[in-house]
Motif scaffolding. Structure first.
Motif, PDB file in Angstrom:
ATOM      1  N   TRP A  95      48.085  12.566  13.865  1.00  0.00           N
ATOM      2  CA  TRP A  95      47.882  11.590  13.644  1.00  0.00           C
ATOM      3  C   TRP A  95      46.445  10.896  14.415  1.00  0.00           C
ATOM      4  O   TRP A  95      45.384  10.614  13.777  1.00  0.00           O
ATOM      5  CB  TRP A  95      48.871  10.587  13.381  1.00  0.00           C
ATOM      6  CG  TRP A  95      48.413   9.072  13.273  1.00  0.00           C
ATOM      7  CD1 TRP A  95      48.875   7.931  14.323  1.00  0.00           C
ATOM      8  CD2 TRP A  95      47.703   8.136  12.369  1.00  0.00           C
ATOM      9  NE1 TRP A  95      48.370   6.833  14.081  1.00  0.00           N
ATOM     10  CE2 TRP A  95      47.893   6.949  12.922  1.00  0.00           C
ATOM     11  CE3 TRP A  95      47.361   8.603  11.109  1.00  0.00           C
ATOM     12  CZ2 TRP A  95      47.214   5.865  12.127  1.00  0.00           C
ATOM     13  CZ3 TRP A  95      46.791   7.227  10.362  1.00  0.00           C
ATOM     14  CH2 TRP A  95      46.790   6.067  10.898  1.00  0.00           C
ATOM     15  N   SER A 141      54.211  11.788  15.672  1.00  0.00           N
ATOM     16  CA  SER A 141      53.280  12.578  15.012  1.00  0.00           C
ATOM     17  C   SER A 141      52.357  13.530  16.143  1.00  0.00           C
ATOM     18  O   SER A 141      52.149  13.023  17.248  1.00  0.00           O
ATOM     19  CB  SER A 141      52.370  11.866  14.461  1.00  0.00           C
ATOM     20  OG  SER A 141      51.160  12.604  13.827  1.00  0.00           O
ATOM     21  N   GLN A 201      51.342  10.701   8.365  1.00  0.00           N
ATOM     22  CA  GLN A 201      51.777  12.080   7.698  1.00  0.00           C
ATOM     23  C   GLN A 201      50.671  12.533   6.940  1.00  0.00           C
ATOM     24  O   GLN A 201      50.310  13.630   7.033  1.00  0.00           O
ATOM     25  CB  GLN A 201      53.034  11.871   7.163  1.00  0.00           C
ATOM     26  CG  GLN A 201      54.400  11.880   8.288  1.00  0.00           C
ATOM     27  CD  GLN A 201      55.748  12.035   7.655  1.00  0.00           C
ATOM     28  OE1 GLN A 201      55.962  12.155   6.208  1.00  0.00           O
ATOM     29  NE2 GLN A 201      56.648  12.331   8.439  1.00  0.00           N
ATOM     30  N   ASP A 229      61.053  12.291   9.817  1.00  0.00           N
ATOM     31  CA  ASP A 229      60.740  12.163  11.240  1.00  0.00           C
ATOM     32  C   ASP A 229      62.111  12.011  12.447  1.00  0.00           C
ATOM     33  O   ASP A 229      61.984  11.502  13.214  1.00  0.00           O
ATOM     34  CB  ASP A 229      59.722  10.902  11.559  1.00  0.00           C
ATOM     35  CG  ASP A 229      60.591   9.704  11.065  1.00  0.00           C
ATOM     36  OD1 ASP A 229      61.548   9.515  10.811  1.00  0.00           O
ATOM     37  OD2 ASP A 229      59.497   8.764  11.055  1.00  0.00           O
TER      38      ASP A 229
END
Ligand code: NAP
Length: 501
Positions: free
Chosen positions: A304, A301, A193, A65
């Protein structure tokens, strides 16, 4: 998969013994060998290959990330990355290639686990026990990483659970989720993730959230062929991109550390992201944090939040309290029947198991010395533990940029220390207690106004005593500046005498 050319046995003595062959261990070994090609360096690695956390974490959707342009070694650029945020398999491949290209792989002894190391003051050496035998080392570099030992919450009943249990860092790839009720414990960087990946496969997911996190979009995209070919032909372009990303990240760091008044701007971005991805108002309420953005790691994200809005996913805003033979009990006392439990509960960064294995000048372990609150000089050396260098040590973690930058800064420092020791015939260096104390007073005072200390959350940045022993408090270039040269004047050095040689 075992490495092709890794060394197979440990010698009885080595000058510099590095523990761990992840980003930190490979990076420091490469730096030492670049500056002193004939240096006597070995790495012991408990796994069957190099790669560290990027070898072990193989859960679906596992990716970095931090932008790859920054999350890679400055000395080993690659034009092969597929995305701006690299996926786990390619990071693992990259590390194996770097190990081979730099010659470090020949120095790695795999399936060799550190069991203990004691400083022998009379000989100025570390006596080291490993699963493959004993050896001595002049210098010990601990590069075992902060994310290597999975953490499981201490809840009653886990031993009686009749279904399948595993941790996200030890993913069970043989497991078939089809038709299953699955509980996911934790909503940190790993859960965000893999949940979107397994939600469409399982019959139903119950996600137990103790604390909601701030989530912003991950500006991820595939790298165009033209970019890669440009990087190949004109490496300075890739360097310039790296410099640009670095500067943006430093600016974000400046806000987290020094200008927390600007944080609401980022909260607006995160709230808009939540609003776009989750239609259900009650679910949005559950997912809205009550602390300042940045206090805990900001999660990146694009799928998510949306995955939690699925009809076959339930978000429970209560932590795990107990496990029954066929389910989990949340902190509100409700039981959820499940077939499988996945712990996405992170690691043990402030209580590294390796600290229990290292004994310094007075016979105490590093863990006893730290007593629940790790501290070091420049995140790297500790008074009472001569010739010991900690990679990714206390107060070197970041909330905004790439840890690889910090590791490379530490590698320069370690390599410079080794050069000084060799050139001046020094057998042992130990940081002076008062230098370490003064340094930590400065670090703690700089942390006082940061979002990590003042943001109103409880995070793993704060240790069991409530002290922030994890975060670097300011710009990363300041860390690099202080690590450029080994500052012998802050160390007690002991010359090599014939009895030591
Ligand atoms: P983490 O961020 O430490 O998250 C652990 C999660 O488990 C938190 O949500 C925590 O809740 C929860 N938890 C712990 N005990 C619980 C309980 N009894 N009931 C319910 N929830 C519980 O762990 P992680 O997601 O594995 O990530 C660890 C670190 O790995 C990250 O901070 C990051 O540095 C790194 N990471 C990086 C990447 C990357 O792309 N570079 C990807 C994955 C991970 P609380 O918040 O309430 O404590």
């Amino acid at each position: 998969m075992a490495p092709d050319a890794a060394a197979e046995t440990i010698p009885t003595h080595v000058h510099t013994l590095i523990v761990g062959a992840g980003f930190a261990g490979l990076g420091v070994a490469a730096r030492i060998l670049r500056e002193q090609p004939r240096a006597d360096v070995r790495i012991i690695e408990r796994g069957n290959d190099v790669g560290g956390t990027w070898r072990d974490n193989t859960y679906p959707g596992c990716a970095c990330d931090v932008p790859t342009s920054l999350y890679s070694f400055s000395f080993a650029p690659s034009a092969e990355w597929t995305h701006t945020f690299a996926r786990q398999p390619e990071i693992y491949r990259y590390l194996r290639k770097v190990a081979a290209d730099t010659g470090v792989l020949d120095r790695v002894v795999t399936e060799c686990e550190l069991q203990g190391a004691r400083w022998d003051d009379s000989r100025a050496l570390w006596s080291v026990r490993t699963s493959s035998g004993t050896l001595t080392a002049d210098v010990l570099v601990v590069a075992t990483g902060a994310l290597s030992t999975p953490s499981f919450p201490d809840v009653p009943g886990i031993e009686n659970f009749g279904g399948t249990v595993f941790h996200s860092a030890a993913w069970n790839h043989d497991h078939d989720f089809r038709g299953e009720e699955v509980a996911v414990i934790g909503t940190g960087a790993s859960a965000v993730q893999f949940v979107p990946e397994i939600a469409p496969v399982a019959k139903h997911l119950t996600v137990l959230q103790r604390t909601p996190a701030w989530v912003i979009p991950r500006l991820d995209r595939e790298l165009f062929g033209i970019e890669k070919s440009l990087y190949r032909r004109m490496p300075w372009v890739q360097k310039a991109v790296r410099g640009f990303v670095y500067s943006l990240r430093e600016a974000l760091g400046g806000v987290l550390q020094h200008a927390t008044g600007l944080l609401p701007v980022f909260e607006v971005v995160a709230k808009a992201h939540l609003f776009r991805q989750v239609r259900d108002r009650e679910l949005r309420r559950k997912l809205t944090p009550d602390f300042k953005i940045g206090c805990k790691r900001i999660l990146l994200s694009n799928d998510w939040l949306r995955s939690l809005d699925r009809p076959d996913v339930t978000l429970v805003d209560a932590g795990l309290a107990a496990v029954t033979p066929d389910g989990v009990v949340d902190a509100a006392g409700n039981e959820h029947k499940v077939d499988t439990i996945i712990f996405a509960t992170g690691f043990t960064p402030t209580e590294p198991p390796v600290a229990h294995m290292l004994r310094g000048t007075n016979g105490h372990t590093l863990a006893e010395h730290w007593n629940g609150s790790p501290s070091a000089y420049k995140g790297t050396t500790v008074a009472g533990f001569p010739n010991l260098f900690l990679m990714y040590g206390p107060n070197t973690n970041l909330g905004h940029s790439s840890i690889i930058y910090m590791l490379e800064s530490q590698s320069a420092y370690v390599s410079d220390a080794l050069k000084m020791m060799r050139n001046s015939d020094i057998a042992a260096v130990e940081v002076a207690d008062d230098a370490q104390r003064r340094y930590n007073t400065r670090i703690q005072s700089a942390l006082e106004t940061t979002v990590w200390n003042k943001g109103g959350c409880s995070s793993w940045y704060l240790d069991s005593t409530g002290r922030n022993s994890v975060q670097w408090p300011t710009f990363t270039w300041k860390f690099r500046t202080q690590m450029q040269q080994f500052d012998e004047e802050n160390y007690i050095s002991r010359r090599r005498t014939p009895s030591f040689s």
